[in-house]
Design an enzyme around this catalytic site. Structure first.
Site, PDB file in Angstrom:
ATOM      1  N   HIS A   1       0.793  -1.227   0.000  1.00 51.51           N
ATOM      2  CA  HIS A   1       0.000   0.000   0.000  1.00 51.51           C
ATOM      3  C   HIS A   1       0.828   1.281   0.000  1.00 51.51           C
ATOM      4  CE1 HIS A   1       1.032  -0.066   4.239  1.00 51.51           C
ATOM      5  NE2 HIS A   1       0.608   1.183   4.321  1.00 51.51           N
TER       6      HIS A   1
HETATM    7  C1  UD1 Z   1      -2.198   5.562   5.923  1.00 43.23           C
HETATM    8  C2  UD1 Z   1      -0.898   5.995   6.599  1.00 43.23           C
HETATM    9  C3  UD1 Z   1       0.140   4.884   6.481  1.00 43.23           C
HETATM   10  C4  UD1 Z   1      -0.407   3.563   6.975  1.00 43.23           C
HETATM   11  C5  UD1 Z   1      -1.693   3.270   6.221  1.00 43.23           C
HETATM   12  C6  UD1 Z   1      -2.339   1.972   6.629  1.00 43.23           C
HETATM   13  C7  UD1 Z   1      -0.358   8.381   6.493  1.00 43.23           C
HETATM   14  C8  UD1 Z   1       0.536   9.378   5.873  1.00 43.23           C
HETATM   15  N1  UD1 Z   1      -0.331   7.161   5.961  1.00 43.23           N
HETATM   16  O1  UD1 Z   1      -1.936   5.410   4.543  1.00 43.23           O
HETATM   17  O2  UD1 Z   1       1.272   5.222   7.257  1.00 43.23           O
HETATM   18  O3  UD1 Z   1       0.543   2.549   6.759  1.00 43.23           O
HETATM   19  O4  UD1 Z   1      -2.611   4.343   6.480  1.00 43.23           O
HETATM   20  O5  UD1 Z   1      -3.478   1.743   5.869  1.00 43.23           O
HETATM   21  O6  UD1 Z   1      -1.036   8.692   7.443  1.00 43.23           O
HETATM   22  N2  UD1 Z   1      -9.354   4.955   1.799  1.00 43.23           N
HETATM   23  C9  UD1 Z   1     -10.531   4.269   1.776  1.00 43.23           C
HETATM   24  N3  UD1 Z   1     -11.122   3.986   2.967  1.00 43.23           N
HETATM   25  C10 UD1 Z   1     -10.616   4.373   4.159  1.00 43.23           C
HETATM   26  C11 UD1 Z   1      -9.423   5.085   4.172  1.00 43.23           C
HETATM   27  C12 UD1 Z   1      -8.789   5.371   2.986  1.00 43.23           C
HETATM   28  O7  UD1 Z   1     -11.012   3.897   0.724  1.00 43.23           O
HETATM   29  O8  UD1 Z   1     -11.228   4.072   5.208  1.00 43.23           O
HETATM   30  C13 UD1 Z   1      -8.672   5.232   0.519  1.00 43.23           C
HETATM   31  C14 UD1 Z   1      -8.928   6.632   0.009  1.00 43.23           C
HETATM   32  O9  UD1 Z   1      -8.994   6.566  -1.374  1.00 43.23           O
HETATM   33  C15 UD1 Z   1      -7.688   7.380   0.412  1.00 43.23           C
HETATM   34  C16 UD1 Z   1      -6.624   6.299   0.306  1.00 43.23           C
HETATM   35  O10 UD1 Z   1      -7.278   5.103   0.701  1.00 43.23           O
HETATM   36  O11 UD1 Z   1      -7.441   8.488  -0.380  1.00 43.23           O
HETATM   37  C17 UD1 Z   1      -5.449   6.536   1.184  1.00 43.23           C
HETATM   38  O12 UD1 Z   1      -5.843   6.729   2.547  1.00 43.23           O
HETATM   39  P1  UD1 Z   1      -4.914   7.621   3.537  1.00 43.23           P
HETATM   40  O13 UD1 Z   1      -5.470   7.606   4.910  1.00 43.23           O
HETATM   41  O14 UD1 Z   1      -4.651   8.958   2.914  1.00 43.23           O
HETATM   42  O15 UD1 Z   1      -3.531   6.888   3.495  1.00 43.23           O
HETATM   43  P2  UD1 Z   1      -3.139   5.349   3.508  1.00 43.23           P
HETATM   44  O16 UD1 Z   1      -2.554   5.017   2.189  1.00 43.23           O
HETATM   45  O17 UD1 Z   1      -4.252   4.483   4.017  1.00 43.23           O
END
Ligand code: UD1
Length: 390
Positions: A226
């Site tokens: 991821h």
């Molecule tokens: C975040 C953390 C990362 C951690 C990861 C675990 C930061 C900078 N990154 O990354 O350190 O390893 O979480 O998962 O804080 N999304 C969904 N549903 C959700 C949440 C997110 O669909 O409940 C999708 C959205 O499209 C979003 C993308 O995932 O834009 C990324 O989510 P985000 O919280 O920005 O970062 P992660 O890649 O999950």
């Protein structure tokens, strides 16, 4: 946790514990349990920033880990780093104004961790950081910036491995503020491993037709990816999926897809690189499902930080698809090997593991299931009903 505001009448300042994203939940669960076992006199408020909000990324884990319903949910959701961090800050400040905690506890290295630490620090409220001092020395990684800044803002720094103290010392943090406590993520693992779901039932629940590929006794590899550096660039993701295709021709793979990875595979039209004859794609998994998938895997391929630690604790070989790790003990003592983006090295290490000549490891010091108790005892001695001592 403490739904009434009764502490407001008792002049006992509460402590605020913050979670935001998936890897925070398994770190906070044992800390909250330790509070309810050994520090019942201290009101605890659980704040969820809402960085992760999907049922699969949040609610399911709350349930598996027996986490209480958060007292406050800031519901920030997804956005760019700047907007997400800023929204958490804006919404967290009034919480501190209302509750006047004696300390704010943050865990890990996600955007919510830094955002809440910064707000608390600016208001003169002490911050305690669980999982302090880890460094990948790769400042292109968003989490690395979150780690460095959170540690600079914290008054108590709880470390999971001894190398972390040297990193903190180099950045000017005094030994007095650092305490080596072990690994709360492994507290959760030890507590829950008895509930681990058999991997076949997890596959069956999502892809019944795929069960024949993973029939009882057959070895499999587990994949999680991821990191933006692996999945946000179409060429890099394409190369990675091509390499995984070569691995899957040797050992069938179970690939638990993070929403970011799923979105990008679809957006870059790379689904055809995944052969359904030897790879099963699963949605994000609950905690006990993931434990089961990891526990019985012949090998785990990942770019996650926590999974490097969990596989070390389980004694399962782990190949990390990153050039660096902030958790060097998983390499020095555990089962982890960094393979970066070198597909030849990855295939070589897979062969070693399948031949039985893979790396063996041992469980690191203080990864004994009692880290949270050490943290809560230390928090109590420093912050119970005390004012900030900046
Ligand atoms: C975040 C953390 C990362 C951690 C990861 C675990 C930061 C900078 N990154 O990354 O350190 O390893 O979480 O998962 O804080 N999304 C969904 N549903 C959700 C949440 C997110 O669909 O409940 C999708 C959205 O499209 C979003 C993308 O995932 O834009 C990324 O989510 P985000 O919280 O920005 O970062 P992660 O890649 O999950």
């Amino acid at each position: 946790m403490n739904n009434s505001d009764s502490y407001l009448n008792q002049e006992i300042k509460p402590i605020i514990c913050v979670v935001g994203a998936r890897p925070n939940f398994m770190k906070m669960a044992p800390i909250l349990r330790a509070f309810s076992n050994i520090a019942t006199e201290w009101p605890v408020l659980l704040v969820h920033t809402g960085q992760h909000y999907d049922s699969a990324m949040s609610d399911q884990l709350f349930e598996d880990l027996h986490l209480p319903v958060p007292d406050i949910n800031l519901e920030v959701g997804s956005a760019s780093h700047a907007v997400q961090t800023a929204e958490v800050m804006k919404r967290f400040e009034p919480v501190l104004d209302q509750h006047h905690p004696s300390c704010v506890v943050v865990v890990g290295d996600v955007n919510s961790t830094l955002a809440c630490a910064l707000v608390a620090n600016k208001k003169g409220i002490p911050v305690a950081h669980v999982e302090a001092g880890l460094r990948s020395n790769d400042r292109a990684m968003p989490e690395e910036i979150n780690r460095i800044l959170t540690d600079q803002l914290s008054m108590r720094l709880y470390t999971t491995e001894r190398s972390a103290a040297a990193n903190l010392n180099r950045e000017g943090v005094s030994d007095q503020n650092i305490k080596f406590v072990g690994n709360v993520m492994i507290d959760s693992l030890r507590e829950n491993i008895k509930y681990a779901k058999p991997y076949l039932s997890t596959v069956q629940a999502h892809e019944p037709a795929a069960v024949k590929i993973f029939r009882e006794g057959k070895e499999y590899g587990l994949v999680t990816l991821h990191r933006p550096s692996n999945v946000d660039d179409p060429e890099i993701l394409k190369t990675l999926l091509t390499t995984l295709g070569k691995v899957a021709s040797q050992i069938p793979l179970i690939f638990a897809l993070h929403p970011r990875t799923k979105n990008n595979i679809e957006k870059f039209k790379l689904l055809s690189l995944i052969d359904p004859g030897n790879t099963v794609l699963l949605p994000p998994q609950g905690y006990v499902e993931m434990l089961g998938l990891m526990k019985d895997a012949a090998v785990v391929l990942t770019d996650s930080g926590g999974i490097q630690e969990e596989t070390t604790a389980l004694g399962v070989p782990c190949l990390t698809l990153r050039e660096n790790t902030e958790r060097p003990i998983t390499i020095d003592e555990g089962t982890n090997i960094l393979v970066g983006s070198d597909s030849d090295l990855l295939l070589y290490e897979i062969n070693n593991i399948l031949n039985g000549s893979g790396k063996k490891g041992r469980v690191p010091e203080l990864w004994d299931g009692n880290a949270a108790i050490r943290i809560v005892e230390d928090l109590r001695s420093h912050f119970f009903n005390k004012s900030a001592t900046f």
